[in-house]
Design a protein around this motif. Structure first.
Motif, PDB file in Angstrom:
ATOM      1  N   VAL A  88       0.579  -0.976  -0.190  1.00  0.00           N
ATOM      2  CA  VAL A  88      -0.157   0.072  -0.286  1.00  0.00           C
ATOM      3  C   VAL A  88       0.574   1.525   0.286  1.00  0.00           C
ATOM      4  N   ARG A  89       1.808   1.286   0.918  1.00  0.00           N
ATOM      5  CA  ARG A  89       2.927   2.732   0.945  1.00  0.00           C
ATOM      6  C   ARG A  89       3.488   2.898  -0.133  1.00  0.00           C
ATOM      7  N   TRP A  90       3.021   4.474  -0.765  1.00  0.00           N
ATOM      8  CA  TRP A  90       3.407   4.269  -1.851  1.00  0.00           C
ATOM      9  C   TRP A  90       3.024   4.235  -3.229  1.00  0.00           C
ATOM     10  N   LYS A  91       2.139   3.130  -3.268  1.00  0.00           N
ATOM     11  CA  LYS A  91       1.927   2.289  -4.090  1.00  0.00           C
ATOM     12  C   LYS A  91       1.197   2.569  -4.212  1.00  0.00           C
ATOM     13  N   LYS A  92       0.245   2.921  -3.455  1.00  0.00           N
ATOM     14  CA  LYS A  92      -1.837   2.844  -3.475  1.00  0.00           C
ATOM     15  C   LYS A  92      -1.878   4.137  -3.211  1.00  0.00           C
ATOM     16  N   VAL A  93      -0.995   4.780  -1.987  1.00  0.00           N
ATOM     17  CA  VAL A  93      -1.108   5.724  -0.992  1.00  0.00           C
ATOM     18  C   VAL A  93      -0.156   6.292  -0.933  1.00  0.00           C
ATOM     19  N   ALA A  94       0.571   7.632  -1.573  1.00  0.00           N
ATOM     20  CA  ALA A  94       1.531   7.892  -1.017  1.00  0.00           C
ATOM     21  C   ALA A  94       1.737   9.904  -0.497  1.00  0.00           C
ATOM     22  N   MET A  95       2.184   9.915   0.158  1.00  0.00           N
ATOM     23  CA  MET A  95       2.206  12.076   1.043  1.00  0.00           C
ATOM     24  C   MET A  95       3.694  12.329  -0.071  1.00  0.00           C
ATOM     25  N   VAL A  96       3.544  13.988   0.354  1.00  0.00           N
ATOM     26  CA  VAL A  96       3.968  15.388   0.327  1.00  0.00           C
ATOM     27  C   VAL A  96       4.338  15.185   1.513  1.00  0.00           C
ATOM     28  N   PHE A  97       5.087  15.394   2.510  1.00  0.00           N
ATOM     29  CA  PHE A  97       5.327  16.076   3.895  1.00  0.00           C
ATOM     30  C   PHE A  97       5.610  17.834   3.863  1.00  0.00           C
ATOM     31  N   GLN A  98       4.845  17.835   5.121  1.00  0.00           N
ATOM     32  CA  GLN A  98       4.950  19.600   4.901  1.00  0.00           C
ATOM     33  C   GLN A  98       6.400  19.497   5.397  1.00  0.00           C
ATOM     34  N   GLY A  99       7.267  20.810   4.291  1.00  0.00           N
ATOM     35  CA  GLY A  99       8.780  21.088   3.765  1.00  0.00           C
ATOM     36  C   GLY A  99       9.646  19.789   3.704  1.00  0.00           C
ATOM     37  N   ALA A 100       8.854  18.680   3.050  1.00  0.00           N
ATOM     38  CA  ALA A 100       9.930  17.707   2.638  1.00  0.00           C
ATOM     39  C   ALA A 100      10.677  18.505   1.364  1.00  0.00           C
ATOM     40  N   MET A 101      10.877  19.448   1.341  1.00  0.00           N
ATOM     41  CA  MET A 101      12.039  19.747   0.032  1.00  0.00           C
ATOM     42  C   MET A 101      12.903  19.737   0.707  1.00  0.00           C
ATOM     43  N   ASN A 102      13.307  20.315   1.970  1.00  0.00           N
ATOM     44  CA  ASN A 102      14.119  20.234   3.109  1.00  0.00           C
ATOM     45  C   ASN A 102      15.123  18.451   3.083  1.00  0.00           C
ATOM     46  N   ALA A 103      13.673  17.629   2.855  1.00  0.00           N
ATOM     47  CA  ALA A 103      14.065  16.318   3.073  1.00  0.00           C
ATOM     48  C   ALA A 103      15.222  15.276   2.087  1.00  0.00           C
ATOM     49  N   LEU A 104      15.999  15.934   0.700  1.00  0.00           N
ATOM     50  CA  LEU A 104      16.250  14.829   0.531  1.00  0.00           C
ATOM     51  C   LEU A 104      18.083  15.233   0.699  1.00  0.00           C
ATOM     52  N   ASP A 105      18.494  13.874   0.285  1.00  0.00           N
ATOM     53  CA  ASP A 105      19.608  13.703   0.948  1.00  0.00           C
ATOM     54  C   ASP A 105      20.835  14.986   0.519  1.00  0.00           C
ATOM     55  N   PRO A 106      21.304  15.461   0.847  1.00  0.00           N
ATOM     56  CA  PRO A 106      22.706  16.479  -0.410  1.00  0.00           C
ATOM     57  C   PRO A 106      23.612  15.741  -0.710  1.00  0.00           C
ATOM     58  N   VAL A 107      23.634  14.388  -0.130  1.00  0.00           N
ATOM     59  CA  VAL A 107      25.102  13.834  -0.656  1.00  0.00           C
ATOM     60  C   VAL A 107      24.931  13.120  -1.818  1.00  0.00           C
ATOM     61  N   TYR A 108      23.305  12.446  -2.327  1.00  0.00           N
ATOM     62  CA  TYR A 108      22.956  11.394  -3.586  1.00  0.00           C
ATOM     63  C   TYR A 108      22.726  12.581  -4.587  1.00  0.00           C
TER      64      TYR A 108
END
Length: 323
Positions: A88-108
């Motif tokens: 289910v998770r990400w396949k049927k229901v997915a979420m853009v969390f608040q402030g999610a753009m700061n969650a990207l890993d900076p070293v990848y």
């Protein structure tokens, strides 16, 4: 048309030493395949907790304490954790969390982070082609896959996060304040993107925001949340043209109007109640200009033209009386 999502009497609490914080308390709403919906309310009313509960991503001491989350006919609130994570998770229901753009890993690189999601969920196919397709879907050049997060603007990073959420083609996308910290132009681009995904890709969107005007640009229906409860649900047109709950009326009145002759600044007096010890009856009762003795009892959901309202003013058997 059958419901894509039906939420029935959903409760999600944070269990503390002082007692449960009732962040989501008996919430009901439904979404059909063709609908998008906005959840609107003041800060700390439980909007983000509702999104996390639907995604089953609440962290301790938070947990779902009751109710059902029926997605495409299946109660996903009752699924074992492994089944939910794998199917289910990400396949049927997915979420853009608040402030999610700061969650990207900076070293990848962006591409490596997208490919990791595909790998973790057993995707079989051309990873690079799928990454390129996902980036194109949100209006980004596939070359972005080779770049690092610090090389992207805020709007581009937010689009990447949306691309991540859509990577496995979920039926339901929950977007929690997706335009926070973005300038007005980029906000407009993100909302246009969500509208396009809903219209062209058939993605059911649940948009969580404190901005009623922004939500109205994409939502077919709106749920007004106050102190952990939905106090009014209806079509966007009905909520704007004929708001019924006194809290909804006060929210709309508080929106400044540039060309209005009314220059007074409207606000809601008082403060929202503590969700650790909410008042009995209608939770808006202490701040409501129409409060009466009946409001000391919990109001049911009175049906309206396109939804419902939790307010004793709409009880046809009750004679209104001033407090």
């Amino acid at each position: 048309m059958p419901d894509k999502l039906r939420v029935q009497d959903l409760s999600a609490h944070y269990l503390t030493g002082q007692g449960p914080v009732k962040a989501v308390d008996g919430v009901n709403f439904a979404l059909s395949e063709s609908e998008s919906m906005g959840i609107v309310g003041e800060s700390a009313c439980g909007k983000s907790t509702l999104g996390s509960a639907l995604m089953r991503s609440m962290q301790a001491p938070g947990r779902i304490t009751g109710g059902a989350i029926i997605l495409s006919g299946e109660d996903i609130a009752r699924l074992p954790d492994n089944d939910f994570d794998n199917n289910v998770r990400w396949k049927k229901v997915a979420m853009v969390f608040q402030g999610a753009m700061n969650a990207l890993d900076p070293v990848y690189t962006i591409g490596s982070q997208l490919r990791e999601i595909l790998d973790e969920h057993g995707f079989r196919g051309d990873f690079d082609a799928k990454v390129a397709e996902s980036l194109k879907q949100v209006g980004l050049d596939p070359a972005v896959a080779s770049r690092y997060p610090h090389e992207l603007s805020g709007g581009m990073k937010q689009r990447v996060v949306i691309a991540m959420a859509l990577l496995l083609e979920p039926d339901l996308l929950i977007a929690d304040e997706p335009t926070t910290a973005l300038d007005v132009l980029v906000q407009s681009q993100i909302i246009a993107l969500l509208k396009k995904l809903h219209r062209e890709k058939g993605v059911t969107v649940l948009l969580i925001s404190h901005d009623l005007a922004l939500v109205s640009q994409i939502a077919d229906k709106i749920g007004i949340m106050y102190a952990g409860q939905l106090v009014e649900v209806g079509s966007t047109a009905d909520i704007y043209r004929n708001p019924k709950h006194p809290y909804t009326q006060a929210l709309i009145a508080a929106v400044p109007r540039l060309h209005s002759s009314d220059k007074k600044i409207h606000f809601i007096p008082g403060s929202p109640p503590s969700l650790l010890d909410p008042p009995g009856g209608c939770r808006f009762y202490p701040r409501c200009p129409h409060a009466m003795d009946a409001c000391k009892s919990d109001p049911p959901e009175f049906p309206t033209e396109s939804g419902y309202v939790r307010c004793w003013l709409y009880d046809p058997t009750l004679k209104s009386s001033a407090r």
